[in-house]
Design an enzyme around this catalytic site. Structure first.
Site, PDB file in Angstrom:
ATOM      1  N   ASP A 208       0.854  -1.198   0.000  1.00 44.69           N
ATOM      2  CA  ASP A 208       0.000   0.000   0.000  1.00 44.69           C
ATOM      3  C   ASP A 208       0.886   1.243   0.000  1.00 44.69           C
ATOM      4  O   ASP A 208       2.096   1.156   0.104  1.00 44.69           O
ATOM      5  CB  ASP A 208      -0.859   0.011   1.270  1.00 44.69           C
ATOM      6  CG  ASP A 208       0.021  -0.071   2.516  1.00 44.69           C
ATOM      7  OD1 ASP A 208       0.223  -1.191   3.016  1.00 44.69           O
ATOM      8  OD2 ASP A 208       0.536   0.973   2.955  1.00 44.69           O
ATOM      9  N   ASP A 210       0.707   3.652   2.415  1.00 49.52           N
ATOM     10  CA  ASP A 210       0.634   4.251   3.738  1.00 49.52           C
ATOM     11  C   ASP A 210      -0.450   5.338   3.742  1.00 49.52           C
ATOM     12  O   ASP A 210      -1.553   5.077   3.266  1.00 49.52           O
ATOM     13  CB  ASP A 210       2.025   4.784   4.144  1.00 49.52           C
ATOM     14  CG  ASP A 210       2.158   4.988   5.650  1.00 49.52           C
ATOM     15  OD1 ASP A 210       1.708   4.106   6.409  1.00 49.52           O
ATOM     16  OD2 ASP A 210       2.696   6.010   6.076  1.00 49.52           O
TER      17      ASP A 210
END
Ligand code: ZN
Length: 261
Positions: A208, A210
């Site tokens: 991802d 973050d």
């Protein structure tokens, strides 16, 4: 020696896959119990010991992991190299979900962990200027390349306490500070391995972005990316095991020789 290479499985990797002649060992150490039973067996012709960092059912939070017991258990089995897959967030546009990173530095932002075997009368200041084993890093990079997977050589892993994810301000701060990926478990595992004179490399799997970029990360997003990356991560681990030089020419084994003042 019961095992030569240790594998500490991260989020999404709770079993070692197919090991030949697999057996389980319950190990108790002077630092307490590791995250679970260790699975011993042969992978691509090498004796390995597998331990899932968060326990088999992902029941142990990053700050609750008994890192000292995990490393001590590996040491008691004779392990001289550890490959540590982990799930991370990305702080860089170009490190998108699905990419693998073999970092070469870390920054420690943890707060509550027992990060050393030193103490109780013995004081050691181990060098962490170059925290990862160069031979193990080279083996992991060549494994990822050989498997045709996108991998980045080098980068700074910032280790936060967790288990919560970052605020947007923290995420921006870490980016500005020069960190490239963010996770919750590298420290103190990496430094304990160094103190135990064990070579250590982490293969980080980006799940991802973050919180700095658009939608902030959720645990569901992490899980679904990890499921897509799982086969690749296993292949990198297996190929790293296979390609690890049998003889150690790095300085990890002598890490503690100059650590006492
Ligand atoms: Zn080494």
């Amino acid at each position: 020696m019961e095992a030569e290479i240790g594998i500490i499985g991260g989020t999404g990797m709770y079993d070692p896959g197919a090991l030949e002649g697999a057996t389980e060992a319950e190990i108790e150490t002077e630092y307490g119990s590791p995250s679970g039973p260790v699975v011993l067996g042969t992978l691509r012709g090498r004796r390995v010991a597998f331990l899932p960092r968060h326990g088999r059912g992902h029941t142990i939070a990053p700050h609750e992991i008994n890192y000292r017991a995990n490393i001590a258990a590996m040491r008691s089995l004779g392990v001289s190299r550890i490959i540590a897959p982990s799930a991370v967030g990305s702080l860089r546009e170009e490190l998108g979900p699905g990419r693998f990173v073999v970092p070469d530095q870390f920054v420690d932002m943890t707060r509550t962990r027992r990060g050393t075997f030193s103490g109780g009368g013995s004081v050691s200041h181990v060098s962490m200027a170059d925290p990862f084993c160069p031979e193990a890093r080279a083996a992991a990079l060549s494994a990822a390349g050989g498997a045709g997977l996108g991998v980045t050589d080098g980068g700074t892993y910032i280790c936060i306490e967790g288990p919560r994810f970052s605020t947007r301000a923290e995420s921006r701060l870490f980016r500005a500070a020069g960190a490239d990926i963010i996770g919750m478990t590298l420290v103190p595992e990496c430094q304990l391995a160094r103190e135990a004179r064990i070579c250590y490399v982490t293969v980080a799997s980006v799940t991802d972005y973050d919180a700095w970029k658009g939608e902030a990360v959720t645990a569901r997003e992490v899980r679904s990316t990890l499921e897509r990356n799982a086969a690749g991560a296993r292949e990198i681990v297996a190929r790293t095991v296979e390609g690890m030089p049998a003889e150690r020419r790095c300085s990890c084994a002598s890490s503690m020789d100059d650590a006492d003042i």
